[in-house]
Design a protein around this motif. Sequence first.
Motif, PDB file in Angstrom:
ATOM      1  N   ALA A 109       0.919  -1.352  -0.051  1.00  0.00           N
ATOM      2  CA  ALA A 109      -0.080   0.115  -0.078  1.00  0.00           C
ATOM      3  C   ALA A 109       0.789   1.217   0.116  1.00  0.00           C
ATOM      4  O   ALA A 109       1.971   1.226  -0.367  1.00  0.00           O
ATOM      5  CB  ALA A 109      -0.830  -0.011   1.215  1.00  0.00           C
ATOM      6  N   LYS A 110       0.332   2.313   0.317  1.00  0.00           N
ATOM      7  CA  LYS A 110       1.192   3.441   0.490  1.00  0.00           C
ATOM      8  C   LYS A 110       1.114   4.331   1.980  1.00  0.00           C
ATOM      9  O   LYS A 110       1.459   5.432   1.983  1.00  0.00           O
ATOM     10  CB  LYS A 110       0.605   4.544  -0.467  1.00  0.00           C
ATOM     11  N   LEU A 111       1.132   3.518   2.901  1.00  0.00           N
ATOM     12  CA  LEU A 111       1.148   3.813   4.340  1.00  0.00           C
ATOM     13  C   LEU A 111       2.289   4.553   4.642  1.00  0.00           C
ATOM     14  O   LEU A 111       3.508   3.778   4.379  1.00  0.00           O
ATOM     15  CB  LEU A 111       0.981   2.619   5.037  1.00  0.00           C
ATOM     16  N   THR A 112       2.357   5.517   5.310  1.00  0.00           N
ATOM     17  CA  THR A 112       3.543   6.236   6.008  1.00  0.00           C
ATOM     18  C   THR A 112       3.734   6.257   7.379  1.00  0.00           C
ATOM     19  O   THR A 112       4.820   6.336   7.929  1.00  0.00           O
ATOM     20  CB  THR A 112       3.482   7.728   5.486  1.00  0.00           C
ATOM     21  N   THR A 113       2.608   5.893   8.157  1.00  0.00           N
ATOM     22  CA  THR A 113       2.768   5.890   9.497  1.00  0.00           C
ATOM     23  C   THR A 113       1.543   4.538   9.865  1.00  0.00           C
ATOM     24  O   THR A 113       0.778   4.148   9.271  1.00  0.00           O
ATOM     25  CB  THR A 113       2.324   7.204  10.232  1.00  0.00           C
ATOM     26  N   ILE A 114       1.749   4.318  11.167  1.00  0.00           N
ATOM     27  CA  ILE A 114       1.006   3.161  11.887  1.00  0.00           C
ATOM     28  C   ILE A 114       0.532   3.755  13.210  1.00  0.00           C
ATOM     29  O   ILE A 114       0.833   4.537  13.644  1.00  0.00           O
ATOM     30  CB  ILE A 114       1.796   1.919  12.026  1.00  0.00           C
ATOM     31  N   THR A 115      -0.963   3.514  13.166  1.00  0.00           N
ATOM     32  CA  THR A 115      -1.713   4.105  14.332  1.00  0.00           C
ATOM     33  C   THR A 115      -2.090   2.918  15.122  1.00  0.00           C
ATOM     34  O   THR A 115      -2.326   1.819  14.803  1.00  0.00           O
ATOM     35  CB  THR A 115      -2.880   5.001  13.891  1.00  0.00           C
ATOM     36  N   PRO A 116      -2.880   3.130  16.575  1.00  0.00           N
ATOM     37  CA  PRO A 116      -3.697   2.225  17.249  1.00  0.00           C
ATOM     38  C   PRO A 116      -4.756   1.391  16.596  1.00  0.00           C
ATOM     39  O   PRO A 116      -5.523   0.723  17.208  1.00  0.00           O
ATOM     40  CB  PRO A 116      -3.929   2.839  18.306  1.00  0.00           C
ATOM     41  N   CYS A 117      -5.031   1.725  15.297  1.00  0.00           N
ATOM     42  CA  CYS A 117      -6.104   1.142  14.481  1.00  0.00           C
ATOM     43  C   CYS A 117      -5.948  -0.173  14.290  1.00  0.00           C
ATOM     44  O   CYS A 117      -6.932  -0.999  14.163  1.00  0.00           O
ATOM     45  CB  CYS A 117      -6.125   1.948  13.011  1.00  0.00           C
ATOM     46  N   LEU A 118      -4.647  -0.579  14.479  1.00  0.00           N
ATOM     47  CA  LEU A 118      -4.240  -2.184  14.099  1.00  0.00           C
ATOM     48  C   LEU A 118      -4.786  -2.921  15.458  1.00  0.00           C
ATOM     49  O   LEU A 118      -4.855  -2.491  16.470  1.00  0.00           O
ATOM     50  CB  LEU A 118      -3.009  -2.247  14.096  1.00  0.00           C
ATOM     51  N   PRO A 119      -5.278  -4.003  15.063  1.00  0.00           N
ATOM     52  CA  PRO A 119      -6.044  -4.910  15.975  1.00  0.00           C
ATOM     53  C   PRO A 119      -5.121  -5.626  17.095  1.00  0.00           C
ATOM     54  O   PRO A 119      -4.026  -6.158  16.565  1.00  0.00           O
ATOM     55  CB  PRO A 119      -6.755  -5.837  15.359  1.00  0.00           C
ATOM     56  N   LYS A 120      -5.148  -5.448  18.333  1.00  0.00           N
ATOM     57  CA  LYS A 120      -4.408  -6.027  19.451  1.00  0.00           C
ATOM     58  C   LYS A 120      -4.330  -7.804  19.345  1.00  0.00           C
ATOM     59  O   LYS A 120      -3.612  -8.086  20.092  1.00  0.00           O
ATOM     60  CB  LYS A 120      -4.687  -5.620  20.609  1.00  0.00           C
ATOM     61  N   THR A 121      -5.280  -8.249  18.593  1.00  0.00           N
ATOM     62  CA  THR A 121      -5.171  -9.731  18.658  1.00  0.00           C
ATOM     63  C   THR A 121      -4.382 -10.105  17.554  1.00  0.00           C
ATOM     64  O   THR A 121      -4.266 -11.415  17.557  1.00  0.00           O
ATOM     65  CB  THR A 121      -6.849 -10.213  18.375  1.00  0.00           C
ATOM     66  N   LEU A 122      -3.727  -9.449  16.775  1.00  0.00           N
ATOM     67  CA  LEU A 122      -3.066  -9.895  15.903  1.00  0.00           C
ATOM     68  C   LEU A 122      -1.781 -10.859  16.097  1.00  0.00           C
ATOM     69  O   LEU A 122      -1.173 -10.586  17.092  1.00  0.00           O
ATOM     70  CB  LEU A 122      -2.455  -8.792  14.770  1.00  0.00           C
ATOM     71  N   GLU A 123      -1.602 -11.911  15.228  1.00  0.00           N
ATOM     72  CA  GLU A 123      -0.531 -12.906  15.719  1.00  0.00           C
ATOM     73  C   GLU A 123       0.568 -12.774  14.339  1.00  0.00           C
ATOM     74  O   GLU A 123       1.793 -13.022  14.613  1.00  0.00           O
ATOM     75  CB  GLU A 123      -0.936 -14.247  15.678  1.00  0.00           C
ATOM     76  N   VAL A 124      -0.057 -12.399  13.399  1.00  0.00           N
ATOM     77  CA  VAL A 124       0.905 -12.183  12.135  1.00  0.00           C
ATOM     78  C   VAL A 124       0.194 -10.890  11.437  1.00  0.00           C
ATOM     79  O   VAL A 124      -0.671 -10.728  11.208  1.00  0.00           O
ATOM     80  CB  VAL A 124       0.654 -13.314  10.994  1.00  0.00           C
ATOM     81  N   LEU A 125       1.272 -10.188  11.122  1.00  0.00           N
ATOM     82  CA  LEU A 125       1.228  -8.853  10.669  1.00  0.00           C
ATOM     83  C   LEU A 125       2.003  -8.514   9.594  1.00  0.00           C
ATOM     84  O   LEU A 125       3.304  -8.565   9.643  1.00  0.00           O
ATOM     85  CB  LEU A 125       1.181  -7.585  11.440  1.00  0.00           C
ATOM     86  N   ASP A 126       1.599  -8.053   8.179  1.00  0.00           N
ATOM     87  CA  ASP A 126       2.624  -8.020   7.110  1.00  0.00           C
ATOM     88  C   ASP A 126       2.400  -6.478   6.631  1.00  0.00           C
ATOM     89  O   ASP A 126       1.233  -6.124   6.149  1.00  0.00           O
ATOM     90  CB  ASP A 126       2.154  -8.914   5.853  1.00  0.00           C
TER      91      ASP A 126
END
Length: 861
Positions: free
Chosen positions: A493-510
């Motif tokens: 994608a074209k993401l430049t920053t990461i926020t707390p939008c990501l789910p806390k339950t993730l075990e694998v994140l790409d």
Amino acid sequence: MSCSLPLLTSSVNLHKELSLSVVFVTLNPSTSLSGTSAKQESMGQQMIPLFTLLPLLLSLCGGQSSNPGRPSCRSCDLHLSCDCSRGQFTHVPIVTSRALTLDLSFNNITMVTDVDLTGHERLRTLSLHGNRVAGIHPAAFDSLWSLEELDLSHNQLTSLNPDWFQELGALLRLNLLHNPYRCVGSSPVFHGLVRLRRLAFGGPALEEIKMAALSGVTELETLTVHANNLSRYESGALSYVWPLGCVTLSLHGPFLTNMALASAVLRDVSYPETPIVLEDLHLIGNRSTQPLRELAKRRVRNMTFRNLSVSDEATVSVIEILDGVPLTYFSLDGVTLTGEGRWEKASWADFHSIDEFFIQNIVVLDVFKFVSLLRLKFLLQYPRRVSVINSRMFVIPCDTTFLMSSLQYLDLSDNLLTDMTLVETLCSKRGALKDLRVLNISGNALKSLSTLSRLVERLHKLTHLDISRNFYSSMPGSCSWPSTLRYLNISGAKLTTITPCLPKTLEVLDLSNNDLQGVTVALPALRELRLSGNKLLRLPPGSWFPNLQNLTVQSNTLNMFDRSDLRSFPRLQNLQAGQNKFVCTCDFMAFLQSSIRGDEDVRLTDGEESYICDSPFHLQGEPVGQIYLSFVLCHRDLFVSLCCGVALVVGILVCVLLWRLHALWYLRMMWAWLRAKHSSRRRRRLRNRLESEALLSYDAFVSYSEKDAGWVETFLVPELEEPRETDEDSVNHTDPRPLTLCLHKRDFLPGHWIMDNIMSAMERSRRTVFVLSQNFVQSDWCRYELDFSHFWLFDGDTRGEPAILILLEPLSKDDVPKRFCKLRKLMSSTTYLEWPQEEERRGEFWRSLRSALRGDGEEDE
């Protein structure tokens, strides 16, 4: 699941980075001396002419065989894989006999002789794909005992010779596709290939398959037959092997013109557990689909159509034929639908056993007339896995989605979905997609993560979500996700920053292939994090990921990392960090080489060839694992400190040694001597030009210690410069003449160099008087003066006037420093005057001294 075509060219991974320079040559004795005359051949006991041996020797030295027409190929890597493809070779080139893989594809080779491959007993893979090979010697492959894979596809072979394969007992994969032979099976071509697992033959010219086609092949797993123009087939020709792991058939012509022949072929290769792949078909009516009844009779469970063109009438006919067949997997790859999708006539068919639909590269000719799939509930309500890939689909109506009540896996990648159409596709009706666990909508035109999170929030069983290769440029501050989500892919994608939008339950994140410069979001359950292809300057903080086990940060802008960075991850086991811009410092290289060897807690799983130095310049492009830096470079501060310490100690020792050996004195005196000598010569040359003689201004130059100045001023000067007439002088009728003495305190010119003064005084004095005492020997000034005088007086370059020694007190030659060797020698070989302590003897002392200074003679004491 469909099987893939066993082509050699797609399975061989060749490298071109390093060429081997060793070539093993096999000489043909029958041709090496073919140029000699019959007369020379008859003379077996005579020496072979030099002109005959010369080409042979040159051939051996140059790595060539005795055949001057054969070129050589040295494009072999460290794994002994030789890539000689696209080299415009017209003959099989000479390659090292140690080669394990040899790729000769896409050349202009027309013939393979019996000596071309001699000596290649270790060869395992050989590809002659895409040449113009029209002839192969019957013994061409006899030496390839270890060969496991042979590709002769896309050549000009008009027939297949069983002799080619007689010695290939280890062969596992054979590709003979697209050669102009017309018949297979007239003789048992593959009879000796008892270990063969994959076989591909046929092409546009193949017209006949006879009974012996697969004779002798007993363990075949994959069979590929291209027989689009097949006109004659002996029933049972392909039924020798059972069961087959996968069968791929191209039967375009038989399906259109000879359904009985097509049916016979399908009958021989169809088994319930054998996946069937049918290629290059054009189904235009009920008649063209009749051969498929053989598959239905055999209860085939896995069926794939590839490169298929089908009408509505043929589609309905296929559905009716497969009614009740326990089909579990149905695939359409490269299908063109020529109709309007009116398949209602087959709505009564039973497909309750279907588990997966796989649709890829589907084209609808008249998409605006193509009706909805709402009436295909009989097809859509059963499958648990549905894939519609790269089919230009922009929406699935909500009602159609609702029909897929058993769906657990949905792949809609590489289509034209947008945020708006995704709302329709992921239907919000109660119960829609209630069992969905895996959703792949990568490669579409999605832009809003907040919209996506809202849509999938109600999918309470969703565990895997792939939204990669979309147009997400930002991430909202917060999002709602299903609590079951464990895998999330937002790569490309074209993401430049990461926020707390990501789910806390993730075990694998790409998050690969974005524009991220850092990741600072706490994900306590994360086990695997992929961050390749971003702009990271350093590893993310390990405290944010307490359970992380696998980390991938390839192709970023990392300069280095160390042991402390990795230890911040409490449970990290595997790391992939290659293809970065590493600054190869000594500490980093030592740590990385230790990790490559497996000595660290964290393993580098992407191979040492991925770790290349970017700087410093002299190491740029060098693999980290192959670089050795010396102790001097790696511990420069310590080395400099040690060198300085050693130099200091050595300097002290040298100084002590020089002091003990009086070396400084020798050096100082040598310099003084040279300088004074130069000044003296300059004055002499000046006098010579003026034709004048040296002016003797003094009778004697007196050298004495400052502590003995009282004796000199009280006794010596008055007695010699202001003599009194004594009784003895009156008796002898002599008048003591005053003498002129040169004293440094009185007569040296101020402002001149001391050596120049001494030299000038000595040149202008007739004699030199040394007043020796313990004070003289211990005085630095006197020693300095005596040092120079020692050189001046005792080098053999004076006027022949020896020095006069006066001893004020008893002084042996042993009291004189050893460095005054000539002075010590003089004291032992020359009479000297000793100052008498008795006053009555002093008159004699003065008379002797005056006599010595005047040159009238010397008197002993």
